[in-house]
Design a protein around this motif. Structure first.
Motif, PDB file in Angstrom:
ATOM      1  N   PHE A 115       0.836  -1.205   0.000  1.00  0.00           N
ATOM      2  CA  PHE A 115       0.000   0.000   0.000  1.00  0.00           C
ATOM      3  C   PHE A 115       0.870   1.254   0.000  1.00  0.00           C
ATOM      4  CE2 PHE A 115       0.935  -1.011   4.369  1.00  0.00           C
ATOM      5  CZ  PHE A 115       1.108   0.203   5.009  1.00  0.00           C
ATOM      6  N   GLU A 116       0.226   2.385  -0.285  1.00  0.00           N
ATOM      7  CA  GLU A 116       0.885   3.687  -0.211  1.00  0.00           C
ATOM      8  C   GLU A 116       0.125   4.562   0.762  1.00  0.00           C
ATOM      9  OE1 GLU A 116       1.794   5.852  -3.801  1.00  0.00           O
ATOM     10  OE2 GLU A 116       1.909   3.991  -4.953  1.00  0.00           O
ATOM     11  N   CYS A 117       0.842   5.478   1.420  1.00  0.00           N
ATOM     12  CA  CYS A 117       0.191   6.432   2.310  1.00  0.00           C
ATOM     13  C   CYS A 117       1.100   7.638   2.492  1.00  0.00           C
ATOM     14  CB  CYS A 117      -0.133   5.794   3.656  1.00  0.00           C
ATOM     15  SG  CYS A 117       1.338   5.333   4.593  1.00  0.00           S
ATOM     16  N   ASP A 118       0.568   8.679   3.112  1.00  0.00           N
ATOM     17  CA  ASP A 118       1.357   9.853   3.461  1.00  0.00           C
ATOM     18  C   ASP A 118       1.730   9.761   4.933  1.00  0.00           C
ATOM     19  OD1 ASP A 118       1.249  11.082   0.914  1.00  0.00           O
ATOM     20  OD2 ASP A 118      -0.774  11.796   1.336  1.00  0.00           O
ATOM     21  N   GLY A 123      11.239  16.219  11.382  1.00  0.00           N
ATOM     22  CA  GLY A 123      12.348  16.857  10.689  1.00  0.00           C
ATOM     23  C   GLY A 123      12.044  17.185   9.241  1.00  0.00           C
ATOM     24  N   ILE A 124      10.890  16.749   8.733  1.00  0.00           N
ATOM     25  CA  ILE A 124      10.463  17.077   7.358  1.00  0.00           C
ATOM     26  C   ILE A 124       9.108  17.769   7.461  1.00  0.00           C
ATOM     27  CG2 ILE A 124       9.847  16.146   5.085  1.00  0.00           C
ATOM     28  CD1 ILE A 124      11.807  13.852   5.595  1.00  0.00           C
ATOM     29  N   ALA A 125       8.997  18.951   6.835  1.00  0.00           N
ATOM     30  CA  ALA A 125       7.847  19.839   7.060  1.00  0.00           C
ATOM     31  C   ALA A 125       6.483  19.219   6.732  1.00  0.00           C
ATOM     32  CB  ALA A 125       8.037  21.144   6.283  1.00  0.00           C
ATOM     33  N   ASP A 126       6.325  18.723   5.521  1.00  0.00           N
ATOM     34  CA  ASP A 126       5.018  18.209   5.092  1.00  0.00           C
ATOM     35  C   ASP A 126       5.063  16.681   4.983  1.00  0.00           C
ATOM     36  OD1 ASP A 126       3.697  20.761   4.742  1.00  0.00           O
ATOM     37  OD2 ASP A 126       5.077  21.068   3.060  1.00  0.00           O
ATOM     38  N   PRO A 127       3.878  16.038   4.958  1.00  0.00           N
ATOM     39  CA  PRO A 127       3.867  14.571   4.855  1.00  0.00           C
ATOM     40  C   PRO A 127       4.619  14.054   3.620  1.00  0.00           C
ATOM     41  CG  PRO A 127       1.701  15.370   5.455  1.00  0.00           C
ATOM     42  CD  PRO A 127       2.519  16.580   5.114  1.00  0.00           C
ATOM     43  N   VAL A 128       5.244  12.905   3.798  1.00  0.00           N
ATOM     44  CA  VAL A 128       6.028  12.250   2.748  1.00  0.00           C
ATOM     45  C   VAL A 128       5.232  11.046   2.249  1.00  0.00           C
ATOM     46  CG1 VAL A 128       8.130  10.881   2.363  1.00  0.00           C
ATOM     47  CG2 VAL A 128       8.248  13.004   3.687  1.00  0.00           C
ATOM     48  N   ARG A 129       5.226  10.855   0.935  1.00  0.00           N
ATOM     49  CA  ARG A 129       4.555   9.701   0.336  1.00  0.00           C
ATOM     50  C   ARG A 129       5.416   8.463   0.558  1.00  0.00           C
ATOM     51  NH1 ARG A 129      -0.535   8.739  -0.358  1.00  0.00           N
ATOM     52  NH2 ARG A 129      -1.001   7.258  -2.010  1.00  0.00           N
ATOM     53  N   ALA A 130       4.806   7.396   1.068  1.00  0.00           N
ATOM     54  CA  ALA A 130       5.550   6.175   1.377  1.00  0.00           C
ATOM     55  C   ALA A 130       4.903   4.977   0.697  1.00  0.00           C
ATOM     56  CB  ALA A 130       5.582   5.958   2.885  1.00  0.00           C
ATOM     57  N   VAL A 131       5.735   4.106   0.123  1.00  0.00           N
ATOM     58  CA  VAL A 131       5.286   2.881  -0.530  1.00  0.00           C
ATOM     59  C   VAL A 131       5.753   1.700   0.324  1.00  0.00           C
ATOM     60  CG1 VAL A 131       5.437   1.456  -2.606  1.00  0.00           C
ATOM     61  CG2 VAL A 131       5.462   3.954  -2.817  1.00  0.00           C
ATOM     62  N   PHE A 132       4.789   0.925   0.829  1.00  0.00           N
ATOM     63  CA  PHE A 132       5.082  -0.245   1.665  1.00  0.00           C
ATOM     64  C   PHE A 132       4.884  -1.511   0.825  1.00  0.00           C
ATOM     65  CE2 PHE A 132       4.208   3.012   4.746  1.00  0.00           C
ATOM     66  CZ  PHE A 132       4.920   2.664   5.888  1.00  0.00           C
ATOM     67  N   ILE A 133       5.945  -2.308   0.661  1.00  0.00           N
ATOM     68  CA  ILE A 133       5.872  -3.565  -0.086  1.00  0.00           C
ATOM     69  C   ILE A 133       6.482  -4.661   0.788  1.00  0.00           C
ATOM     70  CG2 ILE A 133       6.558  -4.812  -2.174  1.00  0.00           C
ATOM     71  CD1 ILE A 133       6.952  -2.027  -3.515  1.00  0.00           C
ATOM     72  N   ARG A 134       5.667  -5.590   1.264  1.00  0.00           N
ATOM     73  CA  ARG A 134       6.146  -6.648   2.170  1.00  0.00           C
ATOM     74  C   ARG A 134       7.023  -6.035   3.255  1.00  0.00           C
ATOM     75  NH1 ARG A 134       9.441 -10.626  -0.883  1.00  0.00           N
ATOM     76  NH2 ARG A 134       9.424 -11.752   1.066  1.00  0.00           N
ATOM     77  N   ALA A 135       6.541  -4.964   3.836  1.00  0.00           N
ATOM     78  CA  ALA A 135       7.375  -4.123   4.693  1.00  0.00           C
ATOM     79  C   ALA A 135       7.587  -4.694   6.092  1.00  0.00           C
ATOM     80  CB  ALA A 135       6.737  -2.735   4.800  1.00  0.00           C
ATOM     81  N   PRO A 136       8.797  -4.493   6.614  1.00  0.00           N
ATOM     82  CA  PRO A 136       9.061  -4.816   8.016  1.00  0.00           C
ATOM     83  C   PRO A 136       8.624  -3.648   8.897  1.00  0.00           C
ATOM     84  CG  PRO A 136      11.043  -3.955   7.013  1.00  0.00           C
ATOM     85  CD  PRO A 136       9.978  -3.974   5.939  1.00  0.00           C
ATOM     86  N   LEU A 137       8.651  -3.838  10.203  1.00  0.00           N
ATOM     87  CA  LEU A 137       8.478  -2.702  11.110  1.00  0.00           C
ATOM     88  C   LEU A 137       9.419  -2.875  12.285  1.00  0.00           C
ATOM     89  CD1 LEU A 137       6.728  -3.645  13.808  1.00  0.00           C
ATOM     90  CD2 LEU A 137       4.815  -3.408  12.275  1.00  0.00           C
ATOM     91  N   ILE A 138       9.581  -1.784  13.037  1.00  0.00           N
ATOM     92  CA  ILE A 138      10.469  -1.790  14.186  1.00  0.00           C
ATOM     93  C   ILE A 138       9.632  -2.121  15.416  1.00  0.00           C
ATOM     94  CG2 ILE A 138      12.054  -0.426  15.591  1.00  0.00           C
ATOM     95  CD1 ILE A 138      12.579   1.280  13.031  1.00  0.00           C
ATOM     96  N   GLU A 139       9.908  -3.256  16.044  1.00  0.00           N
ATOM     97  CA  GLU A 139       9.141  -3.696  17.221  1.00  0.00           C
ATOM     98  C   GLU A 139       9.669  -3.111  18.522  1.00  0.00           C
ATOM     99  OE1 GLU A 139       9.081  -8.000  17.329  1.00  0.00           O
ATOM    100  OE2 GLU A 139       7.221  -8.019  16.179  1.00  0.00           O
ATOM    101  N   GLU A 140      10.982  -2.962  18.618  1.00  0.00           N
ATOM    102  CA  GLU A 140      11.599  -2.460  19.845  1.00  0.00           C
ATOM    103  C   GLU A 140      12.765  -1.566  19.471  1.00  0.00           C
ATOM    104  OE1 GLU A 140      12.920  -5.887  21.984  1.00  0.00           O
ATOM    105  OE2 GLU A 140      10.881  -6.573  22.420  1.00  0.00           O
ATOM    106  N   VAL A 141      13.007  -0.540  20.324  1.00  0.00           N
ATOM    107  CA  VAL A 141      14.137   0.359  20.099  1.00  0.00           C
ATOM    108  C   VAL A 141      14.966   0.481  21.368  1.00  0.00           C
ATOM    109  CG1 VAL A 141      12.946   1.704  18.320  1.00  0.00           C
ATOM    110  CG2 VAL A 141      12.796   2.425  20.698  1.00  0.00           C
ATOM    111  N   THR A 173       8.833   6.864  -5.239  1.00  0.00           N
ATOM    112  CA  THR A 173       7.953   8.020  -5.476  1.00  0.00           C
ATOM    113  C   THR A 173       8.810   9.160  -6.016  1.00  0.00           C
ATOM    114  OG1 THR A 173       8.258   9.139  -3.345  1.00  0.00           O
ATOM    115  CG2 THR A 173       6.635   7.335  -3.414  1.00  0.00           C
ATOM    116  N   ASP A 174       8.153  10.240  -6.436  1.00  0.00           N
ATOM    117  CA  ASP A 174       8.883  11.429  -6.892  1.00  0.00           C
ATOM    118  C   ASP A 174       9.332  12.292  -5.709  1.00  0.00           C
ATOM    119  OD1 ASP A 174       8.547  10.720  -9.539  1.00  0.00           O
ATOM    120  OD2 ASP A 174       6.631  11.772  -9.710  1.00  0.00           O
ATOM    121  N   ASP A 175       8.923  11.935  -4.507  1.00  0.00           N
ATOM    122  CA  ASP A 175       9.238  12.711  -3.306  1.00  0.00           C
ATOM    123  C   ASP A 175      10.609  12.279  -2.786  1.00  0.00           C
ATOM    124  OD1 ASP A 175       9.359  13.914  -0.805  1.00  0.00           O
ATOM    125  OD2 ASP A 175       7.251  13.525  -0.345  1.00  0.00           O
TER     126      ASP A 175
END
Length: 194
Positions: A115-118, A123-141, A173-175
């Motif tokens: 999927f895609e979302c904003d 640190g970045i002023a406006d929302p950034v377009r993001a493309v998620f493909i079989r994406a991982p995520l961060i569970e712990e930091v 994306t073009d962003d």
């Protein structure tokens, strides 16, 4: 300023195009010795297990750890984030083990759940377009991690000093503003190392 893209697998040309929009020079990195000619490195998406195997085969594990030890910035996107992580959920061994995060592979589902979302990125002023493909995520930091983005209360972008990681594909994306954020990190590190 020269930013390398590890060219073992993934969207290398797309990352280089995004880097060049920032005014930096983008270079594919296919051999360990080419790391000496760049000021920052992007580890692109692809399949993290395959990237890890190829990095071991061609001697990149120790070389990229040494690159990081010099304070040179590294940006891991999607599978590249998994490669940077100290820990992979399910007790799978890490690859570079540089960034104090635990990541879950394919956390957002298979290819058809892409999927895609904003996203709001600190640190970045406006929302950034993001493309998620079989994406991982961060569970712990760990304590030195700065969380830059949450998506549905899950961490998808984080920074630890000169290391940057995101779950998605900013190069599709073009962003190019996340690449600009990384280029600024590289510029700051070059100034600090003068």
């Amino acid at each position: 300023m020269r930013i390398g893209v590890l060219a073992l697998q993934g969207a290398v040309t797309e990352h280089i195009a995004s880097i060049e929009k920032t005014g930096a020079q983008g270079l594919p990195i296919k051999r360990v010795e080419e790391l000496d000619g760049v000021d920052g490195l992007i580890i692109p998406g692809g399949e993290s297990t395959t990237i890890g195997k190829l990095m071991r085969k061609y001697g990149f594990i120790e070389a990229i750890r040494a690159f990081a030890d010099q304070g040179k910035p590294i940006f891991g996107t999607c599978a590249g984030m998994i490669v940077l992580a100290k820990r992979i959920a399910g007790d799978e061994a890490g690859h570079l083990e540089l960034m104090d995060i635990t990541v879950a592979r394919n956390a957002f589902g298979r290819q058809r759940e892409s999927f895609e979302c904003d996203l709001e990125i600190k640190g970045i002023a406006d929302p950034v377009r993001a493309v998620f493909i079989r994406a991982p995520l961060i569970e712990e930091v760990g304590p030195d991690i700065e969380v830059l983005t949450l998506y549905k209360d899950e961490i998808v972008t984080a920074r630890q000093g000169h290391l940057l990681a995101c779950s998605f594909h900013p190069e599709l994306t073009d962003d190019y503003r996340l690449h600009q954020y990384f280029a600024d990190m590289v510029e700051d590190s070059m100034t600090a190392n003068l």
